[in-house]
Design an enzyme around this catalytic site. Structure first.
Site, PDB file in Angstrom:
ATOM      1  N   CYS A 115      48.777  40.409  17.165  1.00 32.81           N
ATOM      2  CA  CYS A 115      49.236  39.040  17.431  1.00 32.81           C
ATOM      3  C   CYS A 115      50.358  38.960  18.454  1.00 32.81           C
ATOM      4  CB  CYS A 115      49.660  38.362  16.125  1.00 32.81           C
ATOM      5  SG  CYS A 115      48.328  38.226  14.919  1.00 32.81           S
TER       6      CYS A 115
ATOM      7  N   HIS B 143      53.843  32.548  17.840  1.00 26.73           N
ATOM      8  CA  HIS B 143      52.519  32.909  17.347  1.00 26.73           C
ATOM      9  C   HIS B 143      52.160  32.023  16.157  1.00 26.73           C
ATOM     10  CE1 HIS B 143      49.182  34.920  15.637  1.00 26.73           C
ATOM     11  NE2 HIS B 143      49.860  35.378  14.611  1.00 26.73           N
TER      12      HIS B 143
ATOM     13  N   ASN C 260      44.839  30.944  12.980  1.00 20.61           N
ATOM     14  CA  ASN C 260      45.508  32.071  13.627  1.00 20.61           C
ATOM     15  C   ASN C 260      44.496  32.769  14.523  1.00 20.61           C
ATOM     16  OD1 ASN C 260      46.598  34.574  14.291  1.00 20.61           O
ATOM     17  ND2 ASN C 260      47.483  34.933  12.281  1.00 20.61           N
TER      18      ASN C 260
END
Length: 339
Positions: free
Chosen positions: A118, A260, A290
């Site tokens: 990520c 993020h 996500n």
């Protein structure tokens, strides 16, 4: 005037198939309320059978190149470097970036993958910016793309609720530090002692060199949620503050923080640690979930399209991912023509 990388194009791509919380609840023991209260996510997009990370990366790259062309003229889309951040490459070998560059018609430009989960987009952005600063490249296409739906346990309600597929991209060019869009600094870090907190255990040399078959579920992505939450908040907050101190900004002077998009509670906790107001924090995870390395550039694209992100805004980017890895970047937002 010092030579730096300047952001001059922005794009993104999502798979056509959107999966709502209600649709997920038809397959798993979950509910819209359970997912929203714990994550803030309402839907996510997933690739169709046969659709791969490179397909999304090519679409996002094409979109970003078109944005650069509209912003800076016909020559603005000519890049001589491609950096792809992904943890779900099309194949273990070779890297996916050269194929993406080829399919975009970019010829024999250097192209390579970055794997930092990520945090991948921030790492890729730093790598490309450094090569521009060093004079290795004049223009770079930086893409974050992941298809985590391909590595999730179909029966795991937690990971399937959180993760979605997507790709986001930016174009960078050489320019001056006083220009809007100039990348003003980076802060990067890692801690390998936490490697098992976010992982896919099978498929690499460790598992392949071990006698016997992999364990049940070892080919699926796993995450230890509680310690990951704690570390994500701590490391993104520390990284963000370290970078702000380095470039001389205070948290109050930041117009937008694009972190993020892991979980709404993590975003809010990072905001609290930095003393931010809710209006400073960009969030689009309710619509896309996500999306791993695509998370930050997709959030930038959506915020720019919605008018939430405007030219002249001071913008802080920050991410946290497997490795463990973390990183932050800062820029003053430029005027861009997007699709």
């Amino acid at each position: 005037m010092s030579r730096v990388a300047v952001l001059c194009g922005l794009g993104g791509a999502l798979p056509a198939t959107a999966v709502s919380n209600e649709k997920l609840a038809e397959q798993l023991d979950t509910s819209d309320r359970w997912i929203r209260t714990r994550t803030g996510i309402g839907r996510r997009h997933v690739v169709a059978p046969g659709e791969a990370t490179s397909d999304l990366a090519v679409a996002a790259g094409r979109d970003a190149l078109a944005s650069a062309r509209r912003t800076g003229g016909e020559d603005a889309a000519g890049v001589d470097l491609v950096v792809l951040a992904t943890s779900t490459p099309d194949r273990p070998c070779p890297a996916t970036a050269p194929d993406v560059a080829h399919r975009l018609g970019l010829g024999t430009v250097p192209a390579f993958d970055v794997s930092a989960v990520c945090t991948g987009f921030v790492y890729a952005l730093a790598a490309a910016a450094s090569m521009i600063t060093a004079g290795v490249a004049e223009r770079a296409l930086v893409i974050g793309a992941d298809t985590f739906s391909t590595i999730l346990d179909p029966a795991d309600r937690t990971t399937r609720a959180i993760f979605g597929d997507g790709a986001g991209a930016v174009v960078l060019r050489a320019g001056g530090a006083d220009e809007p869009g100039a990348l003003l600094g980076f802060d990067l870090g890692s801690d390998g002692s936490g490697a098992d907190l976010i992982t896919v255990r099978a498929g690499g040399s460790r598992q392949r060199s071990t006698p016997g078959p992999p364990g049940d579920g070892d080919h699926f992505f796993t995450m230890d949620g509680r310690p990951v939450f704690t570390r994500a908040v701590l490391d993104m907050s520390r990284s963000s503050q370290a970078l702000l101190d380095r470039i001389g900004w205070t948290p109050a002077e930041v117009d937008k923080v694009v972190a993020h998009q892991a979980n709404i509670r993590i975003l809010n906790a990072v905001g609290e640690q930095l003393g931010l107001e809710e209006k400073q924090i960009v969030a689009n995870l309710d619509r896309v979930g996500n999306t791993v390395a695509a998370s930050i550039p997709l959030a930038l694209r959506d915020a720019a399209a919605d008018g939430e992100l405007r030219p002249g805004h001071r913008v802080l980017l920050t991410g946290f991912g497997g490795g463990l890895t973390w990183g932050s970047a800062a820029l003053v937002w430029p005027a861009l023509e997007t699709g």
